[in-house]
Each structure stands twice: as structure tokens, then as C-alpha cells.
Design a protein around this motif. Structure first.
Motif, PDB file in Angstrom:
ATOM      1  N   TRP A 164       0.820  -1.214   0.000  1.00 15.85           N
ATOM      2  CA  TRP A 164       0.000   0.000   0.000  1.00 15.85           C
ATOM      3  C   TRP A 164       0.854   1.264   0.000  1.00 15.85           C
ATOM      4  CZ3 TRP A 164       0.465   3.473   3.961  1.00 15.85           C
ATOM      5  CH2 TRP A 164       1.013   3.010   5.156  1.00 15.85           C
ATOM      6  N   LEU A 165       2.039   1.209   0.664  1.00 14.93           N
ATOM      7  CA  LEU A 165       2.921   2.369   0.705  1.00 14.93           C
ATOM      8  C   LEU A 165       3.579   2.586  -0.661  1.00 14.93           C
ATOM      9  CD1 LEU A 165       4.115   4.625   2.455  1.00 14.93           C
ATOM     10  CD2 LEU A 165       5.911   3.022   3.154  1.00 14.93           C
ATOM     11  N   ALA A 166       3.980   1.498  -1.312  1.00 13.34           N
ATOM     12  CA  ALA A 166       4.543   1.599  -2.668  1.00 13.34           C
ATOM     13  C   ALA A 166       3.497   2.172  -3.626  1.00 13.34           C
ATOM     14  CB  ALA A 166       5.019   0.228  -3.146  1.00 13.34           C
ATOM     15  N   ASP A 167       2.247   1.753  -3.479  1.00 10.77           N
ATOM     16  CA  ASP A 167       1.163   2.289  -4.319  1.00 10.77           C
ATOM     17  C   ASP A 167       0.979   3.787  -4.088  1.00 10.77           C
ATOM     18  OD1 ASP A 167       0.737  -0.219  -5.362  1.00 10.77           O
ATOM     19  OD2 ASP A 167      -1.096  -0.607  -4.238  1.00 10.77           O
ATOM     20  N   LEU A 168       1.010   4.211  -2.816  1.00 13.38           N
ATOM     21  CA  LEU A 168       0.891   5.643  -2.518  1.00 13.38           C
ATOM     22  C   LEU A 168       2.046   6.428  -3.131  1.00 13.38           C
ATOM     23  CD1 LEU A 168      -0.263   5.842   1.225  1.00 13.38           C
ATOM     24  CD2 LEU A 168      -1.578   6.419  -0.817  1.00 13.38           C
ATOM     25  N   ALA A 169       3.258   5.882  -3.015  1.00 10.07           N
ATOM     26  CA  ALA A 169       4.432   6.566  -3.567  1.00 10.07           C
ATOM     27  C   ALA A 169       4.305   6.731  -5.073  1.00 10.07           C
ATOM     28  CB  ALA A 169       5.701   5.806  -3.212  1.00 10.07           C
ATOM     29  N   ALA A 170       3.786   5.726  -5.747  1.00  9.23           N
ATOM     30  CA  ALA A 170       3.603   5.814  -7.197  1.00  9.23           C
ATOM     31  C   ALA A 170       2.481   6.783  -7.547  1.00  9.23           C
ATOM     32  CB  ALA A 170       3.296   4.431  -7.767  1.00  9.23           C
ATOM     33  N   THR A 171       1.412   6.759  -6.773  1.00  8.46           N
ATOM     34  CA  THR A 171       0.252   7.611  -7.044  1.00  8.46           C
ATOM     35  C   THR A 171       0.562   9.085  -6.841  1.00  8.46           C
ATOM     36  OG1 THR A 171      -1.245   5.843  -6.391  1.00  8.46           O
ATOM     37  CG2 THR A 171      -2.135   8.079  -6.362  1.00  8.46           C
ATOM     38  N   TRP A 172       1.309   9.410  -5.799  1.00 10.76           N
ATOM     39  CA  TRP A 172       1.535  10.812  -5.442  1.00 10.76           C
ATOM     40  C   TRP A 172       2.841  11.371  -5.980  1.00 10.76           C
ATOM     41  CZ3 TRP A 172      -2.194  13.800  -3.670  1.00 10.76           C
ATOM     42  CH2 TRP A 172      -3.330  13.174  -3.160  1.00 10.76           C
ATOM     43  N   ARG A 173       3.562  10.578  -6.778  1.00  6.81           N
ATOM     44  CA  ARG A 173       4.834  11.042  -7.332  1.00  6.81           C
ATOM     45  C   ARG A 173       4.607  12.327  -8.130  1.00  6.81           C
ATOM     46  NH1 ARG A 173       8.046  11.150 -11.642  1.00  6.81           N
ATOM     47  NH2 ARG A 173      10.230  10.629 -11.382  1.00  6.81           N
ATOM     48  N   PRO A 174       5.313  13.402  -7.791  1.00 12.48           N
ATOM     49  CA  PRO A 174       5.119  14.661  -8.513  1.00 12.48           C
ATOM     50  C   PRO A 174       5.632  14.569  -9.948  1.00 12.48           C
ATOM     51  CG  PRO A 174       6.441  14.997  -6.520  1.00 12.48           C
ATOM     52  CD  PRO A 174       6.257  13.532  -6.694  1.00 12.48           C
ATOM     53  N   THR A 175       4.982  15.278 -10.843  1.00  9.13           N
ATOM     54  CA  THR A 175       5.470  15.367 -12.207  1.00  9.13           C
ATOM     55  C   THR A 175       6.391  16.568 -12.304  1.00  9.13           C
ATOM     56  OG1 THR A 175       3.566  16.685 -12.867  1.00  9.13           O
ATOM     57  CG2 THR A 175       3.420  14.308 -13.229  1.00  9.13           C
ATOM     58  N   THR A 176       7.326  16.500 -13.213  1.00  7.69           N
ATOM     59  CA  THR A 176       8.224  17.625 -13.445  1.00  7.69           C
ATOM     60  C   THR A 176       7.655  18.456 -14.576  1.00  7.69           C
ATOM     61  OG1 THR A 176       9.551  16.299 -14.947  1.00  7.69           O
ATOM     62  CG2 THR A 176      10.257  16.362 -12.644  1.00  7.69           C
ATOM     63  N   PRO A 177       8.038  19.724 -14.704  1.00 10.88           N
ATOM     64  CA  PRO A 177       7.461  20.596 -15.717  1.00 10.88           C
ATOM     65  C   PRO A 177       7.604  20.079 -17.153  1.00 10.88           C
ATOM     66  CG  PRO A 177       8.736  21.878 -14.163  1.00 10.88           C
ATOM     67  CD  PRO A 177       8.962  20.430 -13.839  1.00 10.88           C
ATOM     68  N   ASP A 178       8.682  19.345 -17.461  1.00 11.39           N
ATOM     69  CA  ASP A 178       8.877  18.874 -18.828  1.00 11.39           C
ATOM     70  C   ASP A 178       8.286  17.493 -19.062  1.00 11.39           C
ATOM     71  OD1 ASP A 178      10.672  17.611 -17.164  1.00 11.39           O
ATOM     72  OD2 ASP A 178      12.259  17.517 -18.667  1.00 11.39           O
ATOM     73  N   GLU A 179       7.492  17.012 -18.133  1.00 12.97           N
ATOM     74  CA  GLU A 179       6.959  15.673 -18.183  1.00 12.97           C
ATOM     75  C   GLU A 179       5.490  15.712 -18.582  1.00 12.97           C
ATOM     76  OE1 GLU A 179       6.330  13.472 -14.306  1.00 12.97           O
ATOM     77  OE2 GLU A 179       8.249  12.692 -14.977  1.00 12.97           O
ATOM     78  N   ASP A 180       5.106  14.899 -19.528  1.00 15.08           N
ATOM     79  CA  ASP A 180       3.710  14.798 -19.940  1.00 15.08           C
ATOM     80  C   ASP A 180       3.096  13.610 -19.207  1.00 15.08           C
ATOM     81  OD1 ASP A 180       1.247  14.496 -21.097  1.00 15.08           O
ATOM     82  OD2 ASP A 180       1.991  14.325 -23.147  1.00 15.08           O
ATOM     83  N   PRO A 181       2.255  13.847 -18.181  1.00 11.56           N
ATOM     84  CA  PRO A 181       1.748  12.726 -17.371  1.00 11.56           C
ATOM     85  C   PRO A 181       0.840  11.783 -18.154  1.00 11.56           C
ATOM     86  CG  PRO A 181       0.679  14.777 -16.748  1.00 11.56           C
ATOM     87  CD  PRO A 181       1.759  15.128 -17.722  1.00 11.56           C
ATOM     88  N   ALA A 182       0.375  12.184 -19.325  1.00 11.85           N
ATOM     89  CA  ALA A 182      -0.511  11.330 -20.105  1.00 11.85           C
ATOM     90  C   ALA A 182       0.252  10.313 -20.946  1.00 11.85           C
ATOM     91  CB  ALA A 182      -1.394  12.188 -21.010  1.00 11.85           C
ATOM     92  N   ARG A 183       1.567  10.441 -21.065  1.00 13.44           N
ATOM     93  CA  ARG A 183       2.352   9.538 -21.913  1.00 13.44           C
ATOM     94  C   ARG A 183       2.491   8.183 -21.239  1.00 13.44           C
ATOM     95  NH1 ARG A 183       6.571  11.744 -25.204  1.00 13.44           N
ATOM     96  NH2 ARG A 183       6.939   9.549 -25.614  1.00 13.44           N
ATOM     97  N   ILE A 184       1.897   7.165 -21.813  1.00 15.73           N
ATOM     98  CA  ILE A 184       1.924   5.830 -21.220  1.00 15.73           C
ATOM     99  C   ILE A 184       3.342   5.268 -21.176  1.00 15.73           C
ATOM    100  CG2 ILE A 184       1.487   4.595 -23.393  1.00 15.73           C
ATOM    101  CD1 ILE A 184      -0.195   3.620 -20.141  1.00 15.73           C
ATOM    102  N   ASP A 185       4.200   5.678 -22.128  1.00 12.84           N
ATOM    103  CA  ASP A 185       5.556   5.151 -22.138  1.00 12.84           C
ATOM    104  C   ASP A 185       6.431   5.753 -21.045  1.00 12.84           C
ATOM    105  OD1 ASP A 185       5.458   7.594 -23.439  1.00 12.84           O
ATOM    106  OD2 ASP A 185       7.124   7.123 -24.766  1.00 12.84           O
TER     107      ASP A 185
END
Length: 168
Positions: free
Chosen positions: A83-104
Motif C-alpha cells: 500500500w505504501l509503494a502504491d501511494l508513492a507511485a500515485t503521489w509522485r510529482p510530475t516535473t514541468p517537462d513531463e507529460d503525465p498522459a504519456r503511457i511510455d
């Protein structure tokens, strides 16, 4: 002379958690009933602290505060409670040059260790971001149309700027 820059060295997310399974107390007997999780995302890796109440080996919960510390070098959370690993993945911040919609660009902690609940949270987050971007695009399109109309009427809303966009 070099251009000034700023680089984020660390981002921290503090979460109130409820309903998560107890975790083994790393520093003594018993378990911890989690009430808070603090996730620290750093260039050197990921750290987490889980805070809660100490539960004795016989299952009796106490008022004593207790905590565990976790570290994940290169994002490897495989030794963490799921559950902690899942939270870490879920709440990981995106960086400005990162497109969060990119599946790759999904992170290994999502693609390799995520539960269906965590994946659902990622879907909800992506849908929220999509709605926000759609709203932003709609506002910008509306603003552009208003500017075109103003320009056609000979008005120009930005003081100190000529109609060709040059500064006065």
C-alpha cells in the motif's frame, strides 16, 4: 555570464491514511497502525516515513506513537508494504517537462508493483488533469477570440504594447 537556474531538489507529500494494514515495527516488537505517511521525492531517491500507533504483539493497540522509515534507491519500492509503494507511485510529482498522459513514461513502481486500486487512482488523476487542460484550452480559445474582436474594432487591451506585439 550564465543564466540563473533553479532546480527542485526535493518534494514532500504528507498524507493522512486510514484503513491501511498494520506494518511490522522495524525497531522493536509489535506493529504500527498507520495514521500518516510522509513521502520525500529526491534526486537521490525516495524516502517514506509511516507514523501511527504502536500495536502490541497480543494485538492490543496503545496510545504510544511509533514510526518506520523506508528508503528506495532508484525508485525500487519492492521491499516496502504494497500500500505504501502504491501511494508513492500515485503521489509522485510530475516535473514541468513531463507529460503525465504519456503511457511510455509510466514509472516502474506503477507498471510493475501497482495494485488495481493504485491504477484506478492513476486513471482518476489523469482524468482530472485532462479536464483541467481542456478547461484551460477553452479559456485560452475564448480569450483569443475576444482579442481578435478587440483588434478588429481597433482596441488593444495591453497597455504599452503595440498591435503588432512590439513593446513601446
Amino acid at each position: 555570464m550564465t543564466e540563473p537556474t533553479a532546480v527542485v531538489l526535493e518534494q514532500q507529500v504528507e498524507l493522512r491514511v486510514t484503513g491501511q494494514p498494520d506494518v511490522k515495527n522495524m525497531y522493536g516488537s509489535g506493529h504500527i497502525r498507520p495514521t500518516e505517511a510522509i513521502l520525500r521525492y529526491m534526486a537521490s531517491g525516495l524516502r517514506a516515513q509511516v507514523y501511527g500507533r504502536w500495536v502490541r504483539e497480543d494485538g492490543e493497540m496503545t496510545d504510544a506513537p511509533c514510526s518506520n522509515d523506508y528508503a528506495a534507491h532508484e525508485g525500487d519500492t519492492s521491499e516496502w508494504p504494497g500500500w505504501l509503494a502504491d501511494l508513492a507511485a500515485t503521489w509522485r510529482p510530475t516535473t514541468p517537462d513531463e507529460d503525465p498522459a504519456r503511457i511510455d513514461r509510466l514509472y516502474s513502481e506503477v507498471t510493475e508493483h501497482a495494485s488495481t486500486q493504485s491504477i484506478d487512482l492513476h486513471i482518476q488523476r489523469a482524468q482530472r488533469q485532462e479536464r483541467l487542460w481542456r478547461s484551460r484550452v477553452e479559456r485560452l480559445v475564448s480569450l483569443r477570440a475576444a482579442r481578435v474582436e478587440q483588434k478588429q474594432r481597433g482596441e488593444w487591451p495591453a497597455a504599452g504594447v503595440r498591435q503588432n506585439g512590439a513593446q513601446r
